[in-house]
Design a protein around this motif. Structure first.
Motif: not given
Length: 295
Positions: A155-156, A173-175, A204-206, A218-224
């Protein structure tokens, strides 16, 4: 075009003389003449490309299952075989988790309206599943359910997204520089959410961190998490179908974390936590397929 030209030159003369060519799948040749492998399931795709190039009357894919099923029988023991499917239905299921065909197999035969049969090499007497343009709707709200697992939501957030749409363009484009698959995209006033594989999160985060800091708050990650793909007839035009599907999801005590609806008239996709994916699939299948919940 090059494949079709090569087939007409190198293969069609033998067919016209009554020979049956045996052509290995899984790999092709690049423009520089070097071999290129297609990856897992690439033999399916190779067969579809050859069928397209030769203007074949039909394509048979022999595999180890009876055809496309209403669910993965390893998850749902009462899954049933689907006799006929449209190209779009088969492509959606193959891309979003059904391990029957390579996802790219459909497009070459769809372009020339070539019927595709999925058959079981261990049960040659079985009819299998016919995939073509002529499948008539039967008002089955849910024909099949599949899942793609081990995914993450990125989530960006940026207050400027709604007013500067070029930010979304730059993000995508970056991803894409990593050539990683994006399985779903959802946007709000100030957030764009992307669904990718767990293994691609780090890269992706890099890439996102290379963007200008003022563009991203902000960047959030929801895994699994897992993406569940529901395929059926008239999913967009049948009143209340989404409510019925999500009612079944509620029975699995799953929280829907992302939804993709409207992009296809035959599928509804949504994301749930990995811990609830099996129960969600089983409840959906029981309600709509086993218990006759289809219209």
């Amino acid at each position: 075009m090059e494949t079709e030209r090569a087939m007409n030159i190198n293969v069609m003369p033998y067919i016209n003389r009554g020979f049956i060519p045996v052509i290995t799948g899984f790999y092709g040749v690049k423009k520089d003449g070097l071999p290129l492998t297609f990856g897992r399931g690439g033999s399916d795709y190779a067969a579809a490309v050859i069928a397209n190039a030769l203007n074949a009357d039909r394509l048979d894919i022999w595999t180890d299952v009876d055809g496309f099923m209403s669910a993965d029988p390893r998850i749902v023991p009462h899954a049933v075989k689907i006799d006929e499917m449209s190209y779009t239905e088969a492509a959606e299921l193959a891309y979003f988790g059904a391990k029957v065909l390579h996802p790219r197999t459909i497009e070459p035969v769809r372009r020339k309206h070539i019927p595709l049969w999925v058959r079981n090499s261990f049960k040659p007497e079985e009819r299998g599943t016919l995939i073509s343009q002529f499948r008539k709707p039967k008002n089955e709200l849910l024909r099949s359910v599949a899942a793609k697992t081990d995914l993450s939501i990125i989530s960006i957030s940026s207050p400027e997204i709604a007013y500067r749409p070029e930010i979304v363009t730059r993000i995508l484009a970056k991803i894409s520089e990593n050539n990683d698959a994006i399985y779903s995209i959802s946007t709000t006033l100030s957030t764009v959410a992307l669904l990718i594989h767990n293994n691609d999160v780090k890269d992706t985060l890099r890439k996102l961190n290379e963007l200008e800091s003022e563009d991203i708050e902000r960047i959030d990650v929801t895994g699994d998490v897992a993406l569940i793909c529901c395929v059926g007839d008239n999913l967009l035009t049948t009143c209340g179908v989404s409510g019925e599907i999500f009612g079944a999801v509620k029975e699995a005590h799953a929280n829907v974390q992302m939804i993709s609806e409207g992009a296809s008239d035959v599928s509804l996709n949504f994301v749930v936590p990995m811990a609830h994916v099996l129960d969600t699939i089983r409840i959906l299948h029981k309600k709509f397929v086993e218990d006759g919940g289809n219209a």
